[in-house]
Design a protein around this motif. Structure first.
Motif, mmCIF file in Angstrom:
data_model
loop_
_atom_site.group_PDB
_atom_site.id
_atom_site.type_symbol
_atom_site.label_atom_id
_atom_site.label_comp_id
_atom_site.label_asym_id
_atom_site.label_seq_id
_atom_site.Cartn_x
_atom_site.Cartn_y
_atom_site.Cartn_z
ATOM 1 N N UNK A 140 -13.770 -4.617 52.515
ATOM 2 C CA UNK A 140 -14.864 -5.582 52.701
ATOM 3 C C UNK A 140 -16.166 -4.729 52.710
ATOM 4 N N UNK A 141 -17.182 -5.401 52.366
ATOM 5 C CA UNK A 141 -18.370 -4.822 52.202
ATOM 6 C C UNK A 141 -19.364 -5.273 53.667
ATOM 7 N N UNK A 142 -19.103 -6.443 53.912
ATOM 8 C CA UNK A 142 -19.492 -7.177 55.073
ATOM 9 C C UNK A 142 -18.652 -7.745 56.080
ATOM 10 N N UNK A 143 -18.777 -7.503 57.368
ATOM 11 C CA UNK A 143 -17.888 -8.338 58.346
ATOM 12 C C UNK A 143 -18.649 -8.999 59.093
ATOM 13 N N UNK A 144 -18.252 -10.458 59.290
ATOM 14 C CA UNK A 144 -18.898 -11.330 60.195
ATOM 15 C C UNK A 144 -18.054 -11.731 61.250
ATOM 16 N N UNK A 145 -18.613 -11.778 62.474
ATOM 17 C CA UNK A 145 -18.076 -12.098 63.890
ATOM 18 C C UNK A 145 -19.170 -11.826 65.113
ATOM 19 N N UNK A 146 -18.567 -12.443 66.115
ATOM 20 C CA UNK A 146 -19.590 -12.301 67.022
ATOM 21 C C UNK A 146 -20.088 -10.787 67.456
ATOM 22 N N UNK A 147 -21.437 -10.470 67.586
ATOM 23 C CA UNK A 147 -21.594 -9.065 67.819
ATOM 24 C C UNK A 147 -20.912 -8.443 68.638
ATOM 25 N N UNK A 148 -20.596 -8.907 69.815
ATOM 26 C CA UNK A 148 -19.829 -8.204 70.736
ATOM 27 C C UNK A 148 -18.342 -7.584 70.210
ATOM 28 N N UNK B 17 -25.461 -20.457 69.402
ATOM 29 C CA UNK B 17 -24.893 -19.533 69.774
ATOM 30 C C UNK B 17 -23.662 -20.081 70.792
ATOM 31 N N UNK B 18 -22.672 -19.245 70.712
ATOM 32 C CA UNK B 18 -21.286 -19.581 71.694
ATOM 33 C C UNK B 18 -21.718 -19.182 72.930
ATOM 34 N N UNK B 19 -21.085 -20.083 73.753
ATOM 35 C CA UNK B 19 -21.182 -19.786 75.420
ATOM 36 C C UNK B 19 -19.869 -19.769 75.700
ATOM 37 N N UNK B 20 -19.636 -18.390 76.407
ATOM 38 C CA UNK B 20 -18.201 -18.150 77.084
ATOM 39 C C UNK B 20 -18.278 -18.405 78.308
ATOM 40 N N UNK B 21 -17.209 -19.085 79.124
ATOM 41 C CA UNK B 21 -17.278 -19.499 80.318
ATOM 42 C C UNK B 21 -15.765 -18.950 80.911
ATOM 43 N N UNK B 22 -15.746 -18.762 82.156
ATOM 44 C CA UNK B 22 -14.528 -18.703 82.952
ATOM 45 C C UNK B 22 -14.050 -19.518 83.915
ATOM 46 N N UNK B 23 -12.762 -19.848 84.171
ATOM 47 C CA UNK B 23 -12.336 -20.718 85.180
ATOM 48 C C UNK B 23 -10.872 -20.150 85.798
ATOM 49 N N UNK B 24 -10.475 -20.761 86.842
ATOM 50 C CA UNK B 24 -9.190 -20.530 87.310
ATOM 51 C C UNK B 24 -8.109 -21.480 86.904
ATOM 52 N N UNK B 25 -6.913 -20.626 86.532
ATOM 53 C CA UNK B 25 -5.959 -21.724 85.779
ATOM 54 C C UNK B 25 -5.232 -22.299 87.202
ATOM 55 N N UNK B 26 -5.119 -23.726 87.037
ATOM 56 C CA UNK B 26 -4.609 -24.682 87.991
ATOM 57 C C UNK B 26 -3.292 -23.863 88.593
ATOM 58 N N UNK B 27 -2.370 -23.443 87.634
ATOM 59 C CA UNK B 27 -1.068 -23.044 88.242
ATOM 60 C C UNK B 27 -1.051 -21.799 88.904
ATOM 61 N N UNK C 118 -15.927 -23.411 87.498
ATOM 62 C CA UNK C 118 -15.955 -23.087 86.083
ATOM 63 C C UNK C 118 -17.299 -22.413 86.268
ATOM 64 N N UNK C 119 -17.462 -21.283 85.398
ATOM 65 C CA UNK C 119 -18.827 -20.766 85.472
ATOM 66 C C UNK C 119 -19.032 -20.058 84.145
ATOM 67 N N UNK C 120 -20.171 -20.089 83.860
ATOM 68 C CA UNK C 120 -20.856 -19.723 82.414
ATOM 69 C C UNK C 120 -21.092 -18.159 82.471
ATOM 70 N N UNK C 121 -20.508 -17.378 81.586
ATOM 71 C CA UNK C 121 -20.725 -15.971 81.719
ATOM 72 C C UNK C 121 -21.820 -15.563 80.609
ATOM 73 N N UNK C 122 -21.797 -15.701 79.347
ATOM 74 C CA UNK C 122 -22.355 -15.133 78.507
ATOM 75 C C UNK C 122 -22.851 -15.907 77.313
ATOM 76 N N UNK C 123 -23.844 -15.720 76.641
ATOM 77 C CA UNK C 123 -24.161 -16.416 75.199
ATOM 78 C C UNK C 123 -23.986 -15.412 74.233
ATOM 79 N N UNK C 124 -23.583 -15.747 73.158
ATOM 80 C CA UNK C 124 -22.892 -14.922 72.095
ATOM 81 C C UNK C 124 -23.500 -15.169 70.882
ATOM 82 N N UNK C 125 -23.902 -14.474 69.818
ATOM 83 C CA UNK C 125 -24.551 -14.536 68.481
ATOM 84 C C UNK C 125 -23.602 -14.035 67.595
#
Length: 228
Positions: free
Chosen positions: A159-167, A188-198, A76-83
């Protein structure tokens, strides 16, 4: 014909994954077929038995899948941080959100604020407006979406304002990013990736993971609104 890897990814990485998939295939890697949804929705789908080779989730979500044996913990690897940030419809004035009092005033002044129900940003925002003591006022006129991109509600005028991850805000045409919610008010949220066991494509999946975690993808992540 190139082999195809199925990737299930959180919405926050959609822009980056679309850009990187073509580069990866052009460099001799497998074709990437990606599907995008909020992390909580992807967790339900994985628990329901949906097949995939690689998953990109919040670090917490990926750890859950690893504990349940659905994702291979090793590799499993960490890819990015998101605000989380705010956006307005293109051409409109940008409110001051640089401080906690300014953000509170901007939210209260908005006719409606769009945020997601189950995404990481929506969960953070719901906690934030409680902390600011304005939850009842904001929720009374909020535009809460079940999934997808909140900034689309700016384009439609809901809506006048939208809230979400900047990406995620950057994925919608016709809007402008005001900026991040003050960083002292968010983790910040950290997004990570991994291989599905199946997955039956272990070697190919691991190669894709190495590519996604490599320094060469950093400029693409930054361009999409993420921090490598």
């Amino acid at each position: 014909m190139a082999e195809t890897l199925r990737v299930l990814s959180t919405l926050a990485l959609r822009g980056a994954v679309h850009s990187l998939a073509g580069r990866y295939e052009a460099a001799g890697g497998a074709r990437v077929e990606a599907d995008f949804a909020p992390t909580l929705a992807l967790l339900d789908r994985l628990r329901g038995g949906e097949g995939a080779d690689v998953v990109i989730l919040t670090r917490e979500g990926l750890d859950e899948m690893a504990r349940e044996g659905r994702v291979v913990a090793d590799g499993c690897v960490d890819l990015a941080r998101s605000y989380v940030g705010l956006a307005v419809k293109a051409g409109l004035a940008h409110p001051d959100i640089a401080t906690e009092p300014a953000l509170r005033a901007a939210l209260l002044a908005a006719r409606s604020v769009a945020f997601s129900r189950i995404g990481a940003s929506g969960i953070l925002f719901a906690q934030l407006i409680e902390r600011l003591g304005i939850a009842s006022e904001i929720n009374a006129r909020a535009c809460i979406i079940p999934s997808g991109f909140t900034a689309e509600r700016l384009v439609t005028g809901e809506a006048d304002l939208a809230v979400q991850q900047i990406s995620e805000l950057k994925q919608v045409a016709g809007v402008e990013i005001v900026g991040p919610i003050p960083r002292e008010l968010q983790t910040p949220a950290v997004f990570s990736a991994g291989r599905v066991a199946a997955s039956s494509k272990a070697a190919q999946s691991d190669r894709l993971l190495r590519f996604l975690a490599s320094s060469e993808v950093a400029p693409v992540l930054r361009e999409s609104g993420l921090e490598p």
